[in-house]
Design an enzyme around this catalytic site. Sequence first.
Site, mmCIF file in Angstrom:
data_model
loop_
_atom_site.group_PDB
_atom_site.id
_atom_site.type_symbol
_atom_site.label_atom_id
_atom_site.label_comp_id
_atom_site.label_asym_id
_atom_site.label_seq_id
_atom_site.Cartn_x
_atom_site.Cartn_y
_atom_site.Cartn_z
ATOM 1 N N THR A 273 0.846 -1.197 0.000
ATOM 2 C CA THR A 273 0.000 0.000 0.000
ATOM 3 C C THR A 273 0.884 1.251 0.000
ATOM 4 O OG1 THR A 273 -0.087 0.372 2.397
ATOM 5 C CG2 THR A 273 -1.593 -1.282 1.486
ATOM 6 N N LYS B 157 6.905 3.362 1.097
ATOM 7 C CA LYS B 157 8.033 4.223 1.492
ATOM 8 C C LYS B 157 7.749 5.092 2.715
ATOM 9 C CE LYS B 157 8.449 5.788 -2.797
ATOM 10 N NZ LYS B 157 7.858 4.736 -3.628
ATOM 11 N N GLU C 63 13.628 -3.362 0.015
ATOM 12 C CA GLU C 63 14.469 -3.138 -1.164
ATOM 13 C C GLU C 63 13.803 -2.250 -2.201
ATOM 14 O OE1 GLU C 63 17.540 -2.730 -2.784
ATOM 15 O OE2 GLU C 63 17.927 -4.639 -1.779
ATOM 16 N N VAL D 133 13.613 2.199 -2.924
ATOM 17 C CA VAL D 133 14.476 3.127 -3.653
ATOM 18 C C VAL D 133 14.578 2.787 -5.135
ATOM 19 C CG1 VAL D 133 16.822 4.038 -3.827
ATOM 20 C CG2 VAL D 133 15.794 3.682 -1.591
ATOM 21 N N ASP E 208 8.306 12.161 -3.872
ATOM 22 C CA ASP E 208 8.636 10.736 -3.977
ATOM 23 C C ASP E 208 10.146 10.543 -4.076
ATOM 24 O OD1 ASP E 208 7.990 7.905 -4.373
ATOM 25 O OD2 ASP E 208 8.759 8.248 -6.395
ATOM 26 N N LYS F 114 12.892 8.788 -1.284
ATOM 27 C CA LYS F 114 13.906 7.795 -1.625
ATOM 28 C C LYS F 114 15.298 8.285 -1.244
ATOM 29 C CE LYS F 114 11.215 5.893 -5.479
ATOM 30 N NZ LYS F 114 11.122 5.710 -6.930
#
Length: 817
Positions: free
Chosen positions: A557, A581, A608, A611, A680, A684
């Site tokens: 999600t 994230k 994992e 990013v 976003d 990251k």
Amino acid sequence: MKTLKFGGTSLANAKKFIQVSSIIINKVKNDQIAVVLSAPANITNQLENIIKKCIFKHSIPTKILITIKKFFLKLIKNIYILNNQYPKEKITEKITIQYKKINHLLYQIQSLDKCPDKIYAEIICVGEILSIHIMKALLVTLGYNVTVLNPIKLILANSNYINATVDIDKSKKRFQKLNICKKNIILMPGFIAGNESNELVVLGRNGSDYSATILSICTNSHTCEIWTDVNGIYTSDPNIISTAQSLSEITYQEALELSYFGAKVIHPSSIKPLQYHNIPCIIKNTNNPNHPGTLINNNNKNNNDIIKGITYLNNIILIKIYSTKNFNIEKISHKIFKYLYNNNISIYLLNQSLSINTISFYVQENHLLNIKKKLEKIFNKEIQKKLLEPIIQIKNLSIISIIGNNIKKYNINIIKKICLSLEKFNNKILEVSYNTSNISLSIVLNSINIINIVKNIHDFILNKTISINIFLIGIGGVGSELLKIILKQQKQLKKKFIQLKINVIANSKKYIINKQEVNLNEWKNEFTISDKIFNLEKILILAKKYGYLYPILIDCTASKYIANKYNKIIKSGFHIITANKKSNSDLLSNYVSIRKTANKYNKKFFYETHVGAGLPVINNLKNLIKSGDRLIKFQGILSGSMSYIFGQLDNGTTISEATKKAKKLGFTEPNPKDDLSGIDVARKLLILAREFGYSIELSDITIEQILPKSFETIDNKKIFLSQLKHLNNQFIQKVNHAARKNKVLRFVGTIENSGLCSVKIKSVNNNNPLYHIKNGENIFVFYTKYYQPIPLILRGYGAGNKVTASGIFSDLLRIIL
């Protein structure tokens, strides 16, 4: 001669009686047959209940007695419906006689205000007597000659009315005097014997197995068959453990250990005489008569080093008796064993230590007897004189036993696997014991979650298969693709003894659950019709409830609510794999807290895909740091969607059209605003920086604003996309300006050595590794102590449902392989 014994579940109703008669008739074709019958299922329990109620309520429980009578009358009525030659009236008389007999005996109990053992024995064996009357009439109706043996006259036992022991040699001599026609079917009620005075005695609970053993020996049977409702002896209780497997063959000693430590198919007292007289025993299924069942014999060929089963005993009590230094504990041991024997109390794992003057043993709790108080009464003088310490009693224990030849060969592996299961359920080993014949290993533990612990140990040791139980939250593009990958890879992983099971599939509104596993070919239909409202608290309880050893929650999600619950999820026993994230880009305190919780509870927390989607960025980065490397500078294109959008700008596509294409291809976040706002990429970049050890917050990252402030209030995706056209000319000018310098625009994330992070549009020439990155590719350029002046470069597709799903699956493999 062959002896058959049919238990209560094989005689539970009219159809079952007909079924048993068919098995008997089929066997008669090849052998003379002797048959032992138990009472129909639950009848003996009801008769015991009648006695108890009569004693405690000082009245005859007429209702229960009538219920028993009605059961038998209904049974013979239904046999008559199936076979109209059956002598219903004659058997009705037999039932009435037994009914009156019980009634008379109950009056005696009422007048005495107690139940003498002799009366107790006469009442509780009525079920067996009626089974014989009913079966004899049925076989005679079908045209067979039947001889009914009277066990009171033939089977000689001691005078213990309710737990008698048989003198097999003397009984055999009595049988030798019989002259029975070889064509006759022999019937004998189980559970019953006679003493020297020709009085009725019974052989203890499950005594019908013992009766079958005695009849086999006394008639020189070449085989004894015990017929029940399962396909033989299993590696564990099949009613509780769905993965339990039936055994084709075991030794007498293994069968003895299995039954002694809790297996319920055959009673321990029945096995020893068969072993001594070398009579093979076969456990068969009345409901599946063609199944070969389990053969019990002395054959040890091809039987070495094979674990045969796992059993457990509940309601166990530890009794410990210490003596003082001046008093030898051996002086009282015979009194302890005499008391236990006289009260038919089995003891487990006896431990007598002369060096510390102690005796300890385990017994099953008997609510009618307070063992501790009884022993304190027996040894009152010794306790008063302080020769003995007060007796210690510890309740709520269980014993789990692993049975198999040469068990000590496996002990280290077994104990390791047991400890892993116990850790999962917050339990621990209190004592370990091996038997002298090296057939069994037993552990004592608290009774917490015992069934789930047995399930896990069974699968670990006997199936050699690790079950991975997956709870998937989020079934959009990535979640759906992940389910396809799991379905495709399940068979390959089974070859490595790993079972991937999806047990829960959920989105923010509802969920489906299957305790065993969700059918991945049908999950969409199931989900559509599900009425289970999503409730994370309820879902998290399920892992412990069902005893999953390796539960993994996969978060596909973008929900902050789910991300904020990661600590709770880990504490509930789950490993976490996340594509969300928000968990790692939240406040630094939360970032640190999740890792502390994962370490404390020994759980994996893998991310994992946060990013580089399917690119192995995080794992490689962690390996660099572990090797002592440090960051000098990082730059990269961290967003597949922005890679695609800016690559399209190179071709003359407008920003609005490029964004729509990226969304259609599944490159963007659910809301493309997150991509174009730079948030976003910033998330990251924050995660990468934190992995390198920089303690920063999202607010510390400088983000070049692509979108005007007027876009900040637009939350609707459609309106946002339609408003992007107002930025087309602005971006065309920027692209053309860069092109005049032989450069292209790229959306770049940068981390400086100082920890300064920024996200901005940069113009790069063709000497820069970022120049050729487009069409959804990501690139990560690391300048480190080890990698300079030539950097470490990771490049590949970093967006798209399939790529992200494959990244999640890679994390899954890292946990299970």
